[in-house]
Design a protein around this motif. Sequence first.
Motif, PDB file in Angstrom:
ATOM      1  N   GLY A  23       2.044  10.599  -7.259  1.00 50.04           N
ATOM      2  CA  GLY A  23       1.614  11.989  -7.194  1.00 50.04           C
ATOM      3  C   GLY A  23       2.764  12.853  -6.739  1.00 50.04           C
ATOM      4  O   GLY A  23       3.768  12.363  -6.219  1.00 50.04           O
ATOM      5  N   PRO A  24       2.659  14.155  -6.916  1.00 48.74           N
ATOM      6  CA  PRO A  24       3.734  15.055  -6.481  1.00 48.74           C
ATOM      7  C   PRO A  24       3.787  15.152  -4.967  1.00 48.74           C
ATOM      8  O   PRO A  24       2.836  14.788  -4.261  1.00 48.74           O
ATOM      9  N   ALA A  25       4.902  15.637  -4.457  1.00 50.12           N
ATOM     10  CA  ALA A  25       5.017  15.875  -3.024  1.00 50.12           C
ATOM     11  C   ALA A  25       3.902  16.820  -2.590  1.00 50.12           C
ATOM     12  O   ALA A  25       3.583  17.788  -3.277  1.00 50.12           O
ATOM     13  N   GLY A  26       3.299  16.519  -1.454  1.00 47.60           N
ATOM     14  CA  GLY A  26       2.210  17.350  -0.969  1.00 47.60           C
ATOM     15  C   GLY A  26       0.843  16.895  -1.411  1.00 47.60           C
ATOM     16  O   GLY A  26      -0.167  17.474  -1.003  1.00 47.60           O
ATOM     17  N   SER A  27       0.770  15.859  -2.230  1.00 51.55           N
ATOM     18  CA  SER A  27      -0.517  15.378  -2.732  1.00 51.55           C
ATOM     19  C   SER A  27      -1.191  14.379  -1.796  1.00 51.55           C
ATOM     20  O   SER A  27      -2.301  13.928  -2.060  1.00 51.55           O
ATOM     21  N   GLY A  28      -0.514  14.018  -0.712  1.00 51.19           N
ATOM     22  CA  GLY A  28      -1.087  13.084   0.245  1.00 51.19           C
ATOM     23  C   GLY A  28      -0.737  11.637  -0.016  1.00 51.19           C
ATOM     24  O   GLY A  28      -1.362  10.730   0.540  1.00 51.19           O
ATOM     25  N   ARG A  29       0.307  11.393  -0.819  1.00 50.47           N
ATOM     26  CA  ARG A  29       0.629  10.010  -1.194  1.00 50.47           C
ATOM     27  C   ARG A  29       1.109   9.202   0.012  1.00 50.47           C
ATOM     28  O   ARG A  29       0.771   8.024   0.133  1.00 50.47           O
ATOM     29  N   ALA A  30       1.905   9.797   0.901  1.00 50.14           N
ATOM     30  CA  ALA A  30       2.388   9.055   2.078  1.00 50.14           C
ATOM     31  C   ALA A  30       1.231   8.707   3.011  1.00 50.14           C
ATOM     32  O   ALA A  30       1.140   7.584   3.515  1.00 50.14           O
ATOM     33  N   ALA A  31       0.325   9.662   3.221  1.00 46.45           N
ATOM     34  CA  ALA A  31      -0.822   9.412   4.099  1.00 46.45           C
ATOM     35  C   ALA A  31      -1.707   8.305   3.535  1.00 46.45           C
ATOM     36  O   ALA A  31      -2.193   7.439   4.281  1.00 46.45           O
ATOM     37  N   LEU A  32      -1.894   8.294   2.213  1.00 43.51           N
ATOM     38  CA  LEU A  32      -2.716   7.252   1.611  1.00 43.51           C
ATOM     39  C   LEU A  32      -2.014   5.901   1.671  1.00 43.51           C
ATOM     40  O   LEU A  32      -2.666   4.860   1.842  1.00 43.51           O
ATOM     41  N   ALA A  33      -0.687   5.885   1.522  1.00 42.32           N
ATOM     42  CA  ALA A  33       0.057   4.624   1.633  1.00 42.32           C
ATOM     43  C   ALA A  33      -0.132   4.018   3.023  1.00 42.32           C
ATOM     44  O   ALA A  33      -0.355   2.808   3.169  1.00 42.32           O
ATOM     45  N   ARG A  34      -0.060   4.853   4.043  1.00 43.61           N
ATOM     46  CA  ARG A  34      -0.269   4.351   5.414  1.00 43.61           C
ATOM     47  C   ARG A  34      -1.715   3.889   5.615  1.00 43.61           C
ATOM     48  O   ARG A  34      -1.967   2.876   6.271  1.00 43.61           O
ATOM     49  N   ALA A  35      -2.656   4.649   5.046  1.00 47.03           N
ATOM     50  CA  ALA A  35      -4.063   4.252   5.176  1.00 47.03           C
ATOM     51  C   ALA A  35      -4.318   2.918   4.473  1.00 47.03           C
ATOM     52  O   ALA A  35      -5.088   2.078   4.970  1.00 47.03           O
ATOM     53  N   ALA A  36      -3.668   2.712   3.329  1.00 52.17           N
ATOM     54  CA  ALA A  36      -3.814   1.439   2.606  1.00 52.17           C
ATOM     55  C   ALA A  36      -3.264   0.288   3.439  1.00 52.17           C
ATOM     56  O   ALA A  36      -3.869  -0.788   3.528  1.00 52.17           O
ATOM     57  N   ALA A  37      -2.096   0.520   4.056  1.00 46.66           N
ATOM     58  CA  ALA A  37      -1.514  -0.518   4.902  1.00 46.66           C
ATOM     59  C   ALA A  37      -2.426  -0.827   6.087  1.00 46.66           C
ATOM     60  O   ALA A  37      -2.633  -1.983   6.444  1.00 46.66           O
ATOM     61  N   ALA A  38      -2.994   0.228   6.695  1.00 46.76           N
ATOM     62  CA  ALA A  38      -3.891   0.029   7.838  1.00 46.76           C
ATOM     63  C   ALA A  38      -5.141  -0.732   7.430  1.00 46.76           C
ATOM     64  O   ALA A  38      -5.624  -1.599   8.175  1.00 46.76           O
ATOM     65  N   ALA A  39      -5.656  -0.440   6.252  1.00 42.99           N
ATOM     66  CA  ALA A  39      -6.842  -1.156   5.773  1.00 42.99           C
ATOM     67  C   ALA A  39      -6.523  -2.634   5.555  1.00 42.99           C
ATOM     68  O   ALA A  39      -7.333  -3.514   5.869  1.00 42.99           O
ATOM     69  N   PHE A  40      -5.350  -2.926   5.034  1.00 41.81           N
ATOM     70  CA  PHE A  40      -4.957  -4.310   4.785  1.00 41.81           C
ATOM     71  C   PHE A  40      -4.732  -5.075   6.090  1.00 41.81           C
ATOM     72  O   PHE A  40      -5.018  -6.267   6.183  1.00 41.81           O
ATOM     73  N   LEU A  41      -4.241  -4.362   7.107  1.00 41.73           N
ATOM     74  CA  LEU A  41      -3.907  -4.991   8.382  1.00 41.73           C
ATOM     75  C   LEU A  41      -5.002  -4.808   9.429  1.00 41.73           C
ATOM     76  O   LEU A  41      -4.755  -5.020  10.616  1.00 41.73           O
TER      77      LEU A  41
END
Length: 312
Positions: A23-41
């Motif tokens: 997604g473009p910058a500002g679309s929340g991609r970094a926040a979702l990446a961290r949330a995905a990592a937290a869900a996995f861990l």
Amino acid sequence: MDRERLLACIREGKTMHALLIAGPAGSGRAALARAAAAAFLADALGPGGLAACPDYQELAAPYAVEQIRALTESLAAQPFGHGRRAYALLDAHGMNASCQNALLKSLEEPPEDTLLVLAGNEPGLLPTVRSRCAIVRLGAQPMETAAQALADEGIDPARAAVAAAWADGVTGLARAYAADEYAAFRAAAAACLEAALFGGTPFPAAATLLRAPVQPARGRQKQEAVNAPLLLQAWQSLLRDALLLHTGGAPAQNPDQKKLAGRIAARFTTAQIQGIIEMLGDGLKRLAFGASGSMTVDAVLASLNEEEKERR
């Protein structure tokens, strides 16, 4: 797939172990990446969450191939908690071809206890990287919705509407674009393009734009590495507005630059405008693979100047 469904699938073990959140910058991609990592861990996280978890590692641009090789070597080691581990590579499109190629084997065969999450612009990544990932694409909202969200935060409605148009309805990006510094950058970018297309001298203005503190550089990143893509993207959007005056279709992305769009449309044919847009796209691809911002912008302007001389 929406955010909550993705996180649920990760918790249930129903996703690939290599994800690309695009997604473009500002679309929340970094926040979702961290949330995905937290869900996995989830079972390994303590009170400090990801920040205190030894089995989570976050990387960001600028990337070096040695850094990626160290990551791939670490996959062969046991996790600290002897359970799961996760890696998030933010702005993954900032990796050059060597970095991306060094990552391929890990993306193709990551250990079962590992999640690799890339977050970035999809066009900046090699097809071989994209094909090895489950891709989650983050979309935009209607521009009116993004503009209203900014207005509700106290931003002037007129500025909010223009920023939402610049951002194609991506609220986080529009919020950044509503800043005075970016509005001034955008106006100066339009004047620079006008000079390039109509026989002016755009090079000094472009050099100033590449140094402007419009958005902060991170770490060792140079300001021109931040500004060069913003500049080429701004020029592309202005030319697309001119193209729309020939072909019709979507609303203008630069409602504040109707006069310039009209001047470009009156001077250039549809094919000529499309050719310039493609040339700018090629410049953006070079930047995504680590090309110099100043050299790329100068090359674009030199080509535009040559075309202008030929039309005289």
